[in-house]
Design a protein around this motif. Sequence first.
Motif, PDB file in Angstrom:
ATOM      1  N   LYS A 156      29.737  50.317  57.670  1.00  0.00           N
ATOM      2  CA  LYS A 156      29.540  51.967  57.107  1.00  0.00           C
ATOM      3  C   LYS A 156      30.341  50.550  55.749  1.00  0.00           C
ATOM      4  N   GLY A 157      29.942  51.557  54.709  1.00  0.00           N
ATOM      5  CA  GLY A 157      30.206  51.275  53.183  1.00  0.00           C
ATOM      6  C   GLY A 157      29.118  49.955  53.026  1.00  0.00           C
ATOM      7  N   ARG A 158      29.790  49.404  51.369  1.00  0.00           N
ATOM      8  CA  ARG A 158      29.233  48.012  51.191  1.00  0.00           C
ATOM      9  C   ARG A 158      29.127  47.285  51.505  1.00  0.00           C
ATOM     10  N   GLN A 159      28.292  46.332  51.423  1.00  0.00           N
ATOM     11  CA  GLN A 159      28.016  45.709  52.846  1.00  0.00           C
ATOM     12  C   GLN A 159      28.574  44.338  51.715  1.00  0.00           C
ATOM     13  N   PHE A 160      28.111  42.513  52.335  1.00  0.00           N
ATOM     14  CA  PHE A 160      28.665  41.328  51.319  1.00  0.00           C
ATOM     15  C   PHE A 160      27.832  40.629  52.608  1.00  0.00           C
ATOM     16  N   GLY A 161      27.886  39.397  51.711  1.00  0.00           N
ATOM     17  CA  GLY A 161      26.899  38.928  52.468  1.00  0.00           C
ATOM     18  C   GLY A 161      27.276  37.413  52.849  1.00  0.00           C
ATOM     19  N   ASP A 162      27.339  36.307  53.709  1.00  0.00           N
ATOM     20  CA  ASP A 162      27.951  35.403  53.958  1.00  0.00           C
ATOM     21  C   ASP A 162      28.651  34.373  52.468  1.00  0.00           C
TER      22      ASP A 162
ATOM     23  N   GLU B  26      47.034  38.456  43.485  1.00  0.00           N
ATOM     24  CA  GLU B  26      47.354  37.120  42.943  1.00  0.00           C
ATOM     25  C   GLU B  26      46.172  36.666  44.120  1.00  0.00           C
ATOM     26  N   PHE B  27      45.357  37.158  45.088  1.00  0.00           N
ATOM     27  CA  PHE B  27      44.054  37.299  45.044  1.00  0.00           C
ATOM     28  C   PHE B  27      42.915  37.599  43.973  1.00  0.00           C
ATOM     29  N   LEU B  28      43.431  38.325  44.576  1.00  0.00           N
ATOM     30  CA  LEU B  28      42.675  39.110  42.809  1.00  0.00           C
ATOM     31  C   LEU B  28      42.238  38.190  41.682  1.00  0.00           C
TER      32      LEU B  28
ATOM     33  N   LEU C 253      35.314  39.920  39.083  1.00  0.00           N
ATOM     34  CA  LEU C 253      35.100  40.460  40.384  1.00  0.00           C
ATOM     35  C   LEU C 253      34.155  41.126  40.697  1.00  0.00           C
ATOM     36  N   SER C 254      32.746  40.470  41.423  1.00  0.00           N
ATOM     37  CA  SER C 254      31.938  41.142  41.462  1.00  0.00           C
ATOM     38  C   SER C 254      32.639  41.858  42.844  1.00  0.00           C
ATOM     39  N   VAL C 255      31.497  43.411  43.580  1.00  0.00           N
ATOM     40  CA  VAL C 255      32.198  44.080  44.631  1.00  0.00           C
ATOM     41  C   VAL C 255      31.886  43.546  45.682  1.00  0.00           C
ATOM     42  N   GLU C 256      30.868  42.566  45.546  1.00  0.00           N
ATOM     43  CA  GLU C 256      30.277  42.156  46.689  1.00  0.00           C
ATOM     44  C   GLU C 256      32.131  41.398  47.542  1.00  0.00           C
ATOM     45  N   ASN C 257      31.939  40.134  46.573  1.00  0.00           N
ATOM     46  CA  ASN C 257      33.211  39.678  46.680  1.00  0.00           C
ATOM     47  C   ASN C 257      34.514  40.473  47.159  1.00  0.00           C
ATOM     48  N   LEU C 258      34.972  41.801  46.269  1.00  0.00           N
ATOM     49  CA  LEU C 258      35.778  42.671  46.453  1.00  0.00           C
ATOM     50  C   LEU C 258      35.609  43.081  47.931  1.00  0.00           C
ATOM     51  N   CYS C 259      34.138  43.597  48.704  1.00  0.00           N
ATOM     52  CA  CYS C 259      34.875  43.819  49.617  1.00  0.00           C
ATOM     53  C   CYS C 259      34.443  42.823  50.799  1.00  0.00           C
ATOM     54  N   ALA C 260      33.556  41.392  50.361  1.00  0.00           N
ATOM     55  CA  ALA C 260      34.551  40.692  51.137  1.00  0.00           C
ATOM     56  C   ALA C 260      35.989  40.229  51.103  1.00  0.00           C
ATOM     57  N   LEU C 261      36.465  40.288  50.473  1.00  0.00           N
ATOM     58  CA  LEU C 261      38.093  39.811  50.100  1.00  0.00           C
ATOM     59  C   LEU C 261      39.085  41.410  51.022  1.00  0.00           C
ATOM     60  N   ALA C 262      38.288  42.559  50.980  1.00  0.00           N
ATOM     61  CA  ALA C 262      38.582  43.490  51.803  1.00  0.00           C
ATOM     62  C   ALA C 262      38.811  43.267  53.336  1.00  0.00           C
ATOM     63  N   HIS C 263      37.405  43.131  53.566  1.00  0.00           N
ATOM     64  CA  HIS C 263      37.449  42.059  54.649  1.00  0.00           C
ATOM     65  C   HIS C 263      38.175  41.362  55.802  1.00  0.00           C
ATOM     66  N   GLU C 264      38.882  40.666  55.025  1.00  0.00           N
ATOM     67  CA  GLU C 264      39.064  39.027  55.061  1.00  0.00           C
ATOM     68  C   GLU C 264      40.707  39.515  55.274  1.00  0.00           C
ATOM     69  N   MET C 265      41.272  40.701  54.551  1.00  0.00           N
ATOM     70  CA  MET C 265      42.328  40.837  54.705  1.00  0.00           C
ATOM     71  C   MET C 265      42.158  42.256  55.729  1.00  0.00           C
ATOM     72  N   CYS C 266      41.310  42.406  55.900  1.00  0.00           N
ATOM     73  CA  CYS C 266      41.839  43.797  57.031  1.00  0.00           C
ATOM     74  C   CYS C 266      42.308  45.590  56.471  1.00  0.00           C
TER      75      CYS C 266
ATOM     76  N   GLN D  69      37.674  49.211  51.769  1.00  0.00           N
ATOM     77  CA  GLN D  69      37.840  48.602  50.328  1.00  0.00           C
ATOM     78  C   GLN D  69      37.511  49.956  49.290  1.00  0.00           C
ATOM     79  N   ALA D  70      38.669  51.093  49.865  1.00  0.00           N
ATOM     80  CA  ALA D  70      38.688  51.058  48.676  1.00  0.00           C
ATOM     81  C   ALA D  70      40.113  50.821  48.094  1.00  0.00           C
ATOM     82  N   GLU D  71      41.236  50.793  49.031  1.00  0.00           N
ATOM     83  CA  GLU D  71      42.083  49.629  48.904  1.00  0.00           C
ATOM     84  C   GLU D  71      42.233  48.529  47.861  1.00  0.00           C
ATOM     85  N   VAL D  72      41.532  48.286  47.953  1.00  0.00           N
ATOM     86  CA  VAL D  72      40.900  47.090  47.343  1.00  0.00           C
ATOM     87  C   VAL D  72      40.254  46.658  45.603  1.00  0.00           C
ATOM     88  N   TYR D  73      39.220  48.215  45.790  1.00  0.00           N
ATOM     89  CA  TYR D  73      38.566  48.769  44.552  1.00  0.00           C
ATOM     90  C   TYR D  73      40.051  48.950  44.020  1.00  0.00           C
ATOM     91  N   GLU D  74      40.673  50.665  43.936  1.00  0.00           N
ATOM     92  CA  GLU D  74      41.466  50.957  43.564  1.00  0.00           C
ATOM     93  C   GLU D  74      42.378  50.144  42.718  1.00  0.00           C
TER      94      GLU D  74
END
Length: 562
Positions: A23-29, A51-53, A63-76, A79-84
């Motif tokens: 669920k939620g926004r998607q990001f590409g490879d 630091e990562f942001l 910071l594109s939302v796609e990169n934010l989504c990818a960062l959320a995925h990478e950090m487990c 998405q809301a936590e990273v975005y806020e």
Amino acid sequence: MAPLDGQNGVWKSGKGKGRKTPKGRQFGDDALAVVQDLLGTLPRRRDLLIEFLHLIQDRLGHLSVENLCALAHEMCLSQAEVYEVATFYAHFDVVKEDETPPPALTIRICDSLSCELAGAGQLRAALEQGLDPAQVRVLRAPCMGRCDTAPVLELGHNHVDHATPEKVKVAIAAKATSPTIPDYQDCADYTAQGGYETLATLRDGVEWTKVQDTILASGLRGLGGAGFPSGKKWEFVRANPGPRYLAVNGDEGEPGTFKDRYYLERTPHLMLEGMLIAAWAIEADKVFIYMRDEYPAVRHILTTEIAALEAAGIVAPGYIDLRRGAGAYICGEESAMIESIEGKRGLPRHRPPYVAEVGIFGQPTLVHNVETLHWIARICREGPEVLAGTEKNGRAGLRSYSVSGRVTNPGVYLLPAGSTIVDVIKAAGGMAAGHVFKAYQPGGPSSGLLPASIDDVPLDFDTLQPLGTFIGSAAVVVLSDQDRARDAALNMLRFFEDESCGQCTPCRVGCEKAVKLMQADTWDQGLLEELCQVMGDASICGLGQAAPNPIRLVMQHFGDEV
Ligand SMILES: Cc1cc2nc3c(=O)[nH]c(=O)nc-3n(C[C@H](O)[C@H](O)[C@H](O)COP(=O)(O)O)c2cc1C
Ligand code: SF4
Ligand code: FES
């Protein structure tokens, strides 16, 4: 009946909606690859989120939302936590799918009081008209800690002092976007002058209470603004079981304050040795330095000198963790700073518990201002008299006054703590030519404004409270007959409106309403007083509690203007 009954692996009835994606926004490879490349082998720890942001913002310019989504995925993380977090800090540019990224170059023009007095408004108008918005973005920004060279702006990470449109155009043409690193005393020189000998002696088996006694005898109080006796604080932190941490507050966001930068750009090792002495005294497992993003030269100096300390074997590698703020004044409030060190939005915490008990990662934490640590090193080396030996007007000690506004030579002046505004203006070369002294901000916008007639009070801790104000970080801004106190107060409230973290209604809505009311030709003083009362009584932290000071003091002393 056979379980699959000829349906070849389909267990569902077909009524549910199978999902191909989470669920939620998607990001590409590609977005994920960029993030993974930037993070490299760094541990994917939650507290490193800011630091990562920065890594992504520095590389891509936003910071594109796609990169934010990818960062959320990478950090487990969600998405809301990273975005806020990304949207909380002014120096991150979050760009949604349908938005255009900002141009490669950003100019941030300081519009806090000293810069406004020096013509920041006209400078901004000239730059907005004279530059191509597709190439350069012009933004307003709060105090950059360079009020002595107002008006100031930041081109990329290059600060332009006494800025003019011409200077900016030259800097753009020269692609001068990196900070200038000033000459400073490095580790080798500091050590050659006897630096770190005190630390070595203490580490050799001195009882920590002996040092505490020396600090208490010096009368040193917290120079971040609250003025708490420094030695006492060590005791409170030590009273709680470890692991304990030390956090250095290098946020210096109070407009008009630039003393911490002054010391760090000249003698950074005095702060670093003081920091290691305090860390020794409370047996800290680790030290965090939280440095504001507006001081890139200082961050460069500290990165270099911490590496030198590690190479010299004075600290273990990784013992000092330098963290980078991202443009949020509220992160100078100690519990908000701790939230930020943990990789979160800088929302001040409710107290109790105090950070001495429950601080970074829930552990007892000692928080000290940069200048406090500078003095801890000096007191331990030179003795308590270095502070306690100076007396004036019944007050003991010294204060580093950051002086700006309508004086001849703005700058940092180390004067007796019993100095009055008359002494401070004299030290700064007197009033600027053609200006007559009218009013002054004694300690940042939180302290409001006093009239020139109150010129015999020592500008020290505890002396200004009866006047409805306080010395805070000793950020003195001098106003003249050419300035209106009501305009200065409006500037201060605009700053609080921008910088309120938004957590509590009296401050978030109160600052906004105050700004609206203060723009009227005639102030509705009754309503403003009610607003001040609510803000002061019901705000969670010092920002909202002190924001009424400029309003009240202008109504009290400059009634003819409002
Ligand atoms: C709104 C707000 C902003 C603050 N900003 C700073 C700051 O920029 N730097 C600082 O050292 N202390 C700041 N403080 C004070 C800190 O909360 C804290 O008291 C201080 O860092 C403790 O160190 P000290 O005892 O050495 O002064 C701020 C407090 C408030 C309420
Ligand atoms: S007083 Fe203002 S800055 Fe402080 S917690 Fe409340 S909203 Fe945030
Ligand atoms: S740098 Fe502009 S007011 Fe401080």
